[in-house]
Design an enzyme around this catalytic site. Structure first.
Site, mmCIF file in Angstrom:
data_model
loop_
_atom_site.group_PDB
_atom_site.id
_atom_site.type_symbol
_atom_site.label_atom_id
_atom_site.label_comp_id
_atom_site.label_asym_id
_atom_site.label_seq_id
_atom_site.Cartn_x
_atom_site.Cartn_y
_atom_site.Cartn_z
ATOM 1 C CE LYS A 39 -0.894 0.601 4.945
ATOM 2 N NZ LYS A 39 -1.882 0.919 5.959
ATOM 3 C CB VAL A 48 12.590 1.277 6.182
ATOM 4 C CG1 VAL A 48 12.580 0.747 4.774
ATOM 5 C CG2 VAL A 48 11.342 2.100 6.474
ATOM 6 C CB ALA A 50 13.756 -2.994 11.928
ATOM 7 C CG PHE A 121 19.230 -6.274 21.285
ATOM 8 C CD1 PHE A 121 20.192 -5.494 20.672
ATOM 9 C CD2 PHE A 121 17.892 -5.982 21.029
ATOM 10 C CE1 PHE A 121 19.836 -4.452 19.833
ATOM 11 C CE2 PHE A 121 17.522 -4.942 20.191
ATOM 12 C CZ PHE A 121 18.493 -4.177 19.596
ATOM 13 C CG ASP A 216 -4.189 -1.942 6.432
ATOM 14 O OD1 ASP A 216 -5.077 -1.317 7.030
ATOM 15 O OD2 ASP A 216 -3.125 -1.416 6.056
ATOM 16 C CD GLN A 235 8.270 -5.766 22.589
ATOM 17 O OE1 GLN A 235 8.763 -5.584 21.495
ATOM 18 N NE2 GLN A 235 8.672 -6.721 23.408
ATOM 19 C CG LEU A 247 12.728 2.255 18.063
ATOM 20 C CD1 LEU A 247 12.146 1.745 19.369
ATOM 21 C CD2 LEU A 247 12.832 1.124 17.056
ATOM 22 C CD GLU A 250 16.051 -4.173 23.706
ATOM 23 O OE1 GLU A 250 14.841 -3.999 23.454
ATOM 24 O OE2 GLU A 250 16.510 -5.260 24.070
ATOM 25 N NE ARG A 281 12.605 -4.176 22.556
ATOM 26 C CZ ARG A 281 12.627 -4.293 21.235
ATOM 27 N NH1 ARG A 281 11.544 -4.685 20.587
ATOM 28 N NH2 ARG A 281 13.715 -4.026 20.554
ATOM 29 C CG HIS A 351 8.188 -1.534 19.375
ATOM 30 N ND1 HIS A 351 8.699 -0.652 18.454
ATOM 31 C CD2 HIS A 351 9.020 -2.609 19.366
ATOM 32 C CE1 HIS A 351 9.799 -1.170 17.913
ATOM 33 N NE2 HIS A 351 10.009 -2.362 18.442
ATOM 34 N NE ARG A 392 9.311 -8.065 18.329
ATOM 35 C CZ ARG A 392 10.317 -7.184 18.186
ATOM 36 N NH1 ARG A 392 11.567 -7.582 18.206
ATOM 37 N NH2 ARG A 392 10.047 -5.902 18.046
ATOM 38 C CB SER A 397 10.768 -8.616 15.126
ATOM 39 O OG SER A 397 11.700 -7.565 15.032
#
Lengths: 581, 340
Positions: A39, A48, A50, A121, A216, A235, A247, A250, A281, A351, A392, A397
């Protein structure tokens, strides 16, 4: 209306969708016709954004890392709601995904010897997050997109909005999409259909997500009668920049950043002494809100939100320059703050959607009886396999999107190649697409009615106040009441823009409809789960309750209402234990 | 010249003014509960405009008769600004700022400048103001946007004549000398609607240069059994060129693209250099052949404007000059990924 026939139709062009398209092409070069629908422009999907990296056991000997350890971290992070067989698939597939991305051009951050660097992380017991500065998702997207351009059989439909799934004889045979540039409707049939449309965290006002993340595909599946799983688990990322919600990765804590309150204390010592700022998180987000509620946050005078501070002042500026350039770029451009000189104001923001379209370990969408639906897959954030359970871990992810992108890309391609060509019944297809186009016409022809943006504003306020980090029963009851009222109002909206060319008023209205559906499912699932697990915390039920609630929530549409059932969690070798960091 | 001016005035006087009048009427009846005074004022304004423009138009017709020339109809002509007031409460805080938006009308193929008001505190971005205008003043406004953090590349546009990403452009620090903001779509791309441009040819150019990592042994590449060796120093060589978000602003700024649409442009060329400079790649020579032409690297006149406007610090101008050097001296393939 055009009917376009393809072997495969892929809805969504984030990392999961594009990985699937690429692996399908690689498995059967030149043999498949693929429609890849986005879309937005295909390379602009939310992936993009992340930043921090992708998890995977790359150097087991050197790092003393193992699949076992990665799996254990993930399962403990999930508060034991993850399906453990699926987690094992994830950790085994992740290193291959990183190597593959290396081979198609991702500029991994490396050391002087030529090896890929990995950083710590949250919730990971050793550094196993590979990264490309702090634009990892962006680089993965660009490499995947550039590689796909090699394949002439793949047609990219930029800026096409899918409004419905077409079903025939119990299987999904195609989609109806609207070309945003012209408002022309196109029916695309496929022997295999993949939903890869990402999460839904934009249903909250304070969110790290792109404006496009309106759930969607999840709403499409729900409206088509397919069940959604564990939707109550949303999350909240601890460090979103205020007031925009952008964002702050992390990785800034992975590289050594502190979280401090108004008194300058590293307050995580109170909540997770062992892991401090690198606890998972859900725990950090709760800690931040607890600090704020206890009066140790910073007031809302300056930025409009109460918040805490992310302190990077003690980091070597060279580390910020090389490993966190985007953090500096964002704070400088948005707040005029140099992270080497001033701490960054942050607060938890919606998030990631841990829940999603119920899918099995092979990525098949399943029906309410748990049977795989022929020809339909869901991958990435819109799917719930489930590897993330109730919470998560950061950097899992991108591995999930890559691993199931590959599995489903190959499987769905195989099905399309093996299947004897049997084009779906033309009349049935047209009938279904006519129904969805009538709905669009109705939206466009309404003269006077409610303002969709006013409805969206109220949706945002409801989600932010009733379904945030801490939830309580009266709050959720009120929230649901408002959501049902909004859905009634939505039926009577009117659009100002009646035009055919790039009508974003229409697109927004369709998105708001999807957002309301998803919000209601989240609300209904949340109010039913009477325990606190991972990201879902109910003040009246503050403890995890494995005896009654070690199970997945399944919600599906039934008539005009919603039905629920529960599914056991797959446990292979890690028995639930108390979660301490 | 004379002829085209005649046409402009004729069209403005004879077609534009009735449209203007119509727009005012529609606005008054449909968009919001306007006051009777506002109604009369806009009618009067429209009528005055019609008389003034009509008079000038007639004058031009007489001129035309005297000079006997009637030029081509211009494709895009700019109509006078339509003043549209916010009628709803704008949430948020800050001061009220006037935002002029040069909107491309997809039906008439003309620009229409409309004036809106938006609220801005010191953190407000241009995109934030546009989204407020869309939600609270005029839902018909169209623009592209998505991530609002400068990484998806959707919201390239011109703010007070400067090519920028709207999402990372602070509103109050971009005001013109009148304390206002003017927003218009990028040049160098065909127009679709309002601030939205058509990216098809831009994407086609990117695709045409073979901007993807090429390995001679594709089987080995796809099997990906090991990690390629590439030192941090080798990564640094191409990394600055890999930050391209395909926003199209460099094409907006490029004087060559704006005069020769066939010029492949700074974005695609910078991506050729990005892959050519990657030690893992083995496709440099082929790519160089593809761009060794006047529509390729030799089209660049080194104006350098692409590098000035790039919001991500990619330096296409330098990439193109380096490619020119490589094209002249030939190129030695790299691709050794086993060095310890």
């Amino acid at each position: 209306m055009d009917i376009l026939d393809y072997d495969m139709v892929v809805i969504g062009t984030g990392i999961a969708g594009m990985t699937a398209v690429l692996h399908a092409n690689m498995a059967y070069p030149g043999k498949l016709s693929i429609a890849m629908i986005s879309k937005t422009h295909a390379m602009r999907s939310h992936s993009v954004s992340a930043e921090g990296g992708i998890s995977g056991v790359l150097y087991p000997e050197k790092k003393k890392d193992s699949f076992e350890l990665h799996a254990y971290d993930t399962i403990k992070g999930s508060d034991y709601l993850a399906d453990q067989d699926a987690v094992q698939v994830l950790v085994k597939g992740a290193p291959d995904a990183i190597k593959f991305l290396d081979h198609i051009g991702v500029p991994w951050s490396r050391d002087d010897r030529g090896d890929i660097v990995q950083r710590p992380f949250g919730g990971m017991s050793i550094p196993r997050t590979a990264f490309a500065a702090d634009k990892t998702g962006f680089f993965m997207m660009r490499s995947l997109y550039d590689e796909i351009l090699k394949y002439g059989n793949t047609e990219i439909f930029h800026e096409h909005f899918v409004v419905s799934l077409i079903q025939s004889k119990g299987r999904v045979v195609g989609v109806v999409a609207i070309d945003l540039a012209t408002r022309e409707a196109k029916v695309m049939t496929g022997k295999s259909v993949i939903i890869a449309t990402g999460g839904a965290s934009r249903i909250f006002r304070f969110s790290t997500n792109s404006y496009s993340n309106t759930g969607d595909g999840t709403a499409l599946a729900y409206r088509s009668g397919f069940p959604l799983k564990d939707m109550e688990f949303v999350q909240f990322h601890p460090t979103a920049l205020i007031p925009s919600g952008i964002l702050i990765t992390e990785a800034s804590r992975g590289e050594g950043g502190y979280l401090i309150n108004a008194k300058g204390e590293r307050f995580m010592a109170r909540y997770a002494k062992g892991k401090m700022e690198l606890a998972p998180r859900d725990i950090i987000s709760r800690s931040i809100i607890t600090e704020i509620k206890s009066g140790r946050g910073i007031g809302k005078e300056k930025y409009g939100y109460e918040h805490v501070l992310l302190d990077l002042r003690h980091l070597d500026p060279e580390i910020i320059h090389r490993k966190l350039p985007m953090v500096r770029e964002i704070t400088t451009k948005m707040l005029n703050i140099d992270p080497s000189k001033e701490p960054i104001p942050v607060r938890p923001a919606a998030h990631f959607t841990m829940g999603g379209i119920d899918s099995d370990i092979d990525g098949h969408v399943v029906d309410s009886n748990g049977r795989a639906i022929a020809g339909l897959w869901a991958i990435g954030e819109c799917a719930s396999v489930s590897v993330h359970g109730a919470n998560r871990l950061g950097s899992n992810s991108l591995s999930q999107c890559s691993v199931w992108g590959k599995i489903v890309g190959r499987e769905s391609a195989k099905r399309a190649v093996d299947m004897k060509a049997e084009a779906p019944h033309r009349e049935g297809v047209m009938e279904q697409s006519d129904i969805s186009m009538k709905e669009i016409d109705r939206l466009l022809s309404a003269k006077n009615g409610d303002d969709p943006y006013a409805i969206r504003d109220e949706l945002f306020d409801t989600m932010d106040s009733c379904f945030y980090v801490y939830r309580n029963m009266p709050g959720m009851r009120n929230g649901l009441k408002v959501l049902y009222r909004l859905r009634e109002r939505y039926k009577k909206i009117a659009l100002k823009d009646k035009g055919a060319v790039f009508n974003t008023n229409l697109r927004d209205a369709l998105e708001i409809g999807n957002m309301l559906d998803i919000a209601l499912v989240i609300g209904e699932c949340a109010i039913r789960r009477k325990e606190s697990r991972g990201a879902h915390v109910v003040e009246e039920h503050p403890k995890r309750d494995d005896r009654h609630w070690l199970k997945h929530t399944i919600a599906y549409r039934s008539g005009n209402g919603m039905d629920f059932s529960y599914k056991p969690v797959t446990i292979t070798k890690w028995q639930p234990e108390e979660r301490k960091y | 010249m004379r002829g085209s001016r005649v046409a402009i005035w004729l069209y403005a006087g004879m077609i534009g003014v009735p449209i203007l009048l119509f727009v005012f009427l529609v606005l008054n009846f449909v968009s919001a509960p306007y006051s009777a005074i506002g109604m009369r004022a806009s009618l009067a304004l429209a009528a005055m405009g019609m008389i003034a423009l009509g008079a000038v138009g007639m004058d031009e017709v007489f001129l035309h008769r005297r000079e006997g020339a009637f030029g081509e109809v211009p494709k895009q002509l700019v109509l006078p600004a339509v003043m549209r007031e916010n009628t709803k409460h704008i949430p948020g805080k800050g001061r009220i700022i006037t935002v002029r938006i040069k909107r491309f009308n997809s039906t008439t193929k003309n620009f229409e400048t409309e004036t809106y008001r938006a609220k801005a505190d010191e953190l407000q971005t241009v995109l934030g103001a546009l989204l407020d205008i869309k939600a609270y003043s005029d839902p018909t406004l169209s623009m592209r946007y998505s991530c609002r953090m400068g990484i998806c590349g959707s919201c390239g546009m011109e703010v007070n004549g400067k090519p920028v990403l709207a999402c990372e452009t602070n509103l109050l620090s971009s005001l013109d000398t009148n304390g206002e903001i003017e927003v218009q779509p990028m040049h160098g791309h065909p127009l679709l609607k309002d601030l939205v441009t058509d990216f098809d040819s831009f994407f086609e150019k990117h695709k045409s240069v073979g901007a993807n990592l090429y390995r001679k042994d594709e089987k080995e590449q796809y099997e990906a059994k090991r990690i390629y060796k590439q030192t941090s120093g080798q990564t640094e060589k191409f990394l600055p060129y890999s930050f391209c978000i395909m926003c199209g602003l460099c094409l907006d700024a490029c004087p060559v693209v704006n005069s020769n649409p066939n010029f492949v442009g700074p974005q695609a060329l910078s991506q050729v250099y990005r892959y050519n400079a990657d030690s893992r790649d083995q496709g440099a020579a082929n790519r160089l052949v593809g761009i060794d032409s006047i529509d390729g690297v030799w089209g660049c006149e080194f104006a350098g404007s692409c590098s000035k406007v790039c919001p991500k610090g990619v330096d296409p101008a330098s990439a193109i000059q380096l490619l020119k050097g490589d094209a002249m001296k030939g190129f030695f393939e790299k691709g050794d990924v086993d060095e310890e």
